[in-house]
Design an enzyme around this catalytic site. Structure first.
Site, PDB file in Angstrom:
ATOM      1  N   ASP A  96       0.861  -1.175   0.000  1.00  0.00           N
ATOM      2  CA  ASP A  96       0.000   0.000   0.000  1.00  0.00           C
ATOM      3  C   ASP A  96       0.903   1.234   0.000  1.00  0.00           C
ATOM      4  OD1 ASP A  96      -2.308   1.639   0.350  1.00  0.00           O
ATOM      5  OD2 ASP A  96      -3.250   0.003   1.473  1.00  0.00           O
ATOM      6  N   ASP A 191      -2.796   4.881  -2.524  1.00  0.00           N
ATOM      7  CA  ASP A 191      -3.812   5.572  -1.729  1.00  0.00           C
ATOM      8  C   ASP A 191      -4.098   6.978  -2.268  1.00  0.00           C
ATOM      9  OD1 ASP A 191      -5.252   5.274   0.938  1.00  0.00           O
ATOM     10  OD2 ASP A 191      -4.199   7.155   1.320  1.00  0.00           O
ATOM     11  N   GLU A 243      -6.117   4.230  -6.043  1.00  0.00           N
ATOM     12  CA  GLU A 243      -7.396   4.610  -5.446  1.00  0.00           C
ATOM     13  C   GLU A 243      -7.631   6.059  -5.832  1.00  0.00           C
ATOM     14  OE1 GLU A 243      -9.650   4.980  -1.158  1.00  0.00           O
ATOM     15  OE2 GLU A 243      -7.682   5.834  -1.490  1.00  0.00           O
ATOM     16  N   HIS A 312     -11.377  -2.033   3.049  1.00  0.00           N
ATOM     17  CA  HIS A 312     -11.382  -1.678   4.466  1.00  0.00           C
ATOM     18  C   HIS A 312     -12.107  -0.372   4.767  1.00  0.00           C
ATOM     19  CE1 HIS A 312      -8.275   0.595   2.563  1.00  0.00           C
ATOM     20  NE2 HIS A 312      -8.171   1.365   3.629  1.00  0.00           N
ATOM     21  N   ASP A 313     -12.640   0.297   3.756  1.00  0.00           N
ATOM     22  CA  ASP A 313     -13.383   1.543   3.961  1.00  0.00           C
ATOM     23  C   ASP A 313     -14.882   1.375   3.707  1.00  0.00           C
ATOM     24  OD1 ASP A 313     -11.007   3.012   4.402  1.00  0.00           O
ATOM     25  OD2 ASP A 313     -10.810   3.505   2.278  1.00  0.00           O
TER      26      ASP A 313
HETATM   27  O1  TEU Z   1      -9.200   6.407   1.647  1.00  0.00           O
HETATM   28  C1  TEU Z   1      -9.501   7.492   0.832  1.00  0.00           C
HETATM   29  C2  TEU Z   1     -10.723   8.168   1.070  1.00  0.00           C
HETATM   30  O2  TEU Z   1     -11.050   9.094   0.384  1.00  0.00           O
HETATM   31  C3  TEU Z   1     -11.585   7.736   2.162  1.00  0.00           C
HETATM   32  O3  TEU Z   1     -11.844   8.843   2.957  1.00  0.00           O
HETATM   33  C4  TEU Z   1     -12.810   7.204   1.576  1.00  0.00           C
HETATM   34  O4  TEU Z   1     -13.400   8.120   0.707  1.00  0.00           O
HETATM   35  C5  TEU Z   1     -13.763   6.950   2.654  1.00  0.00           C
HETATM   36  O5  TEU Z   1     -13.120   6.193   3.618  1.00  0.00           O
HETATM   37  C6  TEU Z   1     -14.938   6.206   2.167  1.00  0.00           C
HETATM   38  O6  TEU Z   1     -15.764   6.137   3.283  1.00  0.00           O
HETATM   39  C7  TEU Z   1      -7.867   6.071   1.776  1.00  0.00           C
HETATM   40  C8  TEU Z   1      -7.755   4.851   2.650  1.00  0.00           C
HETATM   41  O7  TEU Z   1      -8.347   3.765   1.993  1.00  0.00           O
HETATM   42  C9  TEU Z   1      -8.360   5.150   3.980  1.00  0.00           C
HETATM   43  O8  TEU Z   1      -8.394   4.034   4.814  1.00  0.00           O
HETATM   44  C10 TEU Z   1      -7.562   6.267   4.612  1.00  0.00           C
HETATM   45  O9  TEU Z   1      -8.196   6.698   5.772  1.00  0.00           O
HETATM   46  C11 TEU Z   1      -7.401   7.469   3.672  1.00  0.00           C
HETATM   47  O10 TEU Z   1      -7.097   7.112   2.341  1.00  0.00           O
HETATM   48  C12 TEU Z   1      -6.272   8.352   4.140  1.00  0.00           C
HETATM   49  O11 TEU Z   1      -5.055   7.707   3.929  1.00  0.00           O
END
Ligand code: TEU
Length: 531
Positions: A96, A191, A243, A312-313
């Site tokens: 990542d 990310d 992403e 994971h989000d």
């Molecule tokens: O997530 C990117 C992001 O934009 C998130 O805020 C996403 O839109 C949201 O979680 C959806 O509910 C990435 C990672 O995947 C996340 O875990 C991190 O918190 C974020 O970047 C910051 O690094």
């Protein structure tokens, strides 16, 4: 064909995957102990969420050293062992890459805030904050007492944004790329990669969420940085998946078409938001017709897609687009969603636990949540006088913690994840939904995932075919995949009712095990036919 088009990727969120030492936090040795299961599933690549040193303001996405392993996950020796144990099973690993920001505890930031001339411009400093806000719904600027200036952070205040106008920063990140590629990494998941470069720091148009977005989303400066990274990546046999937040199709193409190859593929979000509004927390009615439109747009719009339904989000897909109201619906809808995932063209990504149909958590209040985003959302909704019950309904459905509860390996206490106290609550349904119960059951969700992964592996029509939407209905999703003369039809009933649908062809697989077509689809039935 490139190998990364042929393989299935499996995302591991290490702290919730498998704990080997009883501290309640998953670790690298734990991952090694489960490689056999991943091999059996048909996994060809692991995407490893951050295992780097981090103070955990955002669960490892705030990195204080890109080239070391956080002790809670193990050591660099463990990581080397993971590379070699995975390689023995022909499983590659992508890391990542979280480089929009570092942790405020990263050495670069410590020196930058101290005004060290070498590091002064590694971050984005200003005497006067602008009106931007963060992805976590707070002010994007925090005053730093040491330096006497404000710094920009698009996420948590412990995640200061790097300054990509400074060529030294780009050089530092190139070193990080090489470090992991030389160790044997097969690429990176990148990310929030399309927001790296900030055009200027002027006030932006006020928006309900994400004021400032147009100043940094997919800018020409970002394209230039990605080209510099590409030059390094091209020296290795690897791939990247970016992403990319809030991208439309045109932007997406500009980032990953085969000619520019700034990234090899991207994660976009539209298909997970057909039943959600602004910032994903406010629900609206699900319509299969809408999902089909979105799939059509992305499947046909991009040369190569990244196909995913969980990470994971996100909430668990069976709780989101499936039905967990009774065991048979749970099982069938989980299999239906697997049918969808592995019949789409592109590289499929499975998130840990998805393959056994893990559901959203069973927490009952905001106090049980760990995630910073969900907690801030609660505060924001409170400001808008949304009643507590409704706030919890929305947050419970969409919280990032839904995906972060420990993987359910067996029916024992703590689901076989740890012998200690798990860092986040284990879902009580691990007694019935778990790996051990499904491993040798031919009817299980897990067995169905294995079958779908095999089916995809042997079918160029599924991997590379054109996507042709067919039946239009608010409950039924149907399409044809076509490659040359070969055609495969896919029909899925996204409802708890029986639905009339005329289907022809020869059954390849169905989630109800049916051997003959009729004019009816059962609730959550999915059928794949040869046309
Ligand atoms: O997530 C990117 C992001 O934009 C998130 O805020 C996403 O839109 C949201 O979680 C959806 O509910 C990435 C990672 O995947 C996340 O875990 C991190 O918190 C974020 O970047 C910051 O690094």
């Amino acid at each position: 064909m490139e190998w990364w088009k042929e393989r299935v990727v499996y995302q591991i969120y290490p702290r919730s995957f498998m704990d080997s030492d009883g501290d309640g936090i998953g670790d690298i040795r734990g991952i090694i102990s489960r490689l056999g299961d991943l091999k059996d599933l048909g996994v060809g690549v692991i995407w490893l969420s951050p295992v780097y040193r981090s103070p955990d303001a955002d669960n490892g996405y705030d990195i204080s050293d890109y080239c070391s392993i956080d002790p809670k996950f193990g050591t660099m020796d463990d990581m080397d062992a993971l590379f070699s144990e995975a390689a023995k099973r022909d499983i590659k690993i992508i890391m990542d890459l979280v480089v929009n920001h570092t942790s405020d505890e990263h050495e670069w930031f410590v020196k930058s805030r101290a005004n060290d001339p070498e590091y002064r411009d590694y971050y984005i400093w200003s005497d006067k904050p602008n009106n931007w806000d963060t992805f976590f719904m707070e002010d994007a600027w925090t005053f730093d007492e040491v330096r006497g200036q404000y710094y920009l952070h698009l996420f948590h205040s412990k995640q200061p944004d790097l300054n990509y106008k400074n060529p030294k920063v780009i050089e530092e990140i190139k070193k990080v790329l090489r470090f992991w590629l030389d160790k044997g990494a097969a690429g990176f998941r990148c990310d929030v990669i399309n927001v790296l470069y900030k055009k200027d720091l002027d006030d932006a148009k006020q928006r309900l969420v994400l004021t400032g977005l147009e100043k940094y989303k997919t800018t020409w400066g970002c394209h230039n940085v990605l080209k510099e990274f590409r030059a390094v990546l091209d020296e290795y046999d690897c791939f990247t998946v970016g992403e990319t937040v809030m991208v439309d199709l045109a932007e997406a193409k500009s980032l990953c078409d085969a000619e520019r190859r700034e990234l090899n593929m991207i994660f976009h979000f539209d298909h997970l938001e057909v039943d959600r509004r602004i910032a994903k927390y406010i629900p609206k009615k699900f319509k299969a017709r809408k999902l089909l439109e979105v799939l059509d747009k992305w499947q046909n719009g991009l040369e190569w897609d990244a196909v995913y339904f969980e990470n994971h989000d996100q909430s668990r897909i069976v709780s989101h687009y499936g039905d967990t109201s009774e065991p048979e619906f749970w099982r069938r809808s989980a299999k239906m969603l697997a049918t969808l995932e592995f019949t789409l063209s592109g590289t499929p990504f499975v998130y840990q636990g998805q393959e056994i149909g893990m559901t959203n958590f069973d927490f009952t209040s905001v106090e049980q949540l760990d995630d910073v985003e969900s907690r801030n959302m609660d505060k924001m909704l409170k400001k808008f006088h949304i009643p507590k019950k409704l706030r919890w309904k929305w947050i419970g459905a969409a919280s990032r913690d839904n995906a972060r509860t420990p993987v359910q390996w067996d029916a024992s206490a703590n689901a076989g994840f740890t012998s200690g106290t798990p860092w986040l609550g284990v879902n009580a349904n691990h007694k019935t939904i778990n790996y051990a119960a499904q491993r040798n059951d031919p009817e299980s969700v897990l067995s169905y995932y294995k079958s779908m992964i095999k089916l995809r592996a042997g079918s160029d029509v599924l991997k590379y075919g054109d996507f042709i939407p067919s039946l239009i209905d608010d409950r039924v999703l149907a399409y044809v995949k076509r490659l040359g003369e070969k055609k495969i039809g896919v029909v899925m009933n996204f409802s708890a009712e029986r639905v009339k649908a005329r289907i022809d062809g020869e059954i390849i697989i169905s989630n109800t095990g049916r051997s003959k077509l009729s004019g009816t689809l059962w609730p959550y039935e999915a059928i794949v036919v040869k046309l």
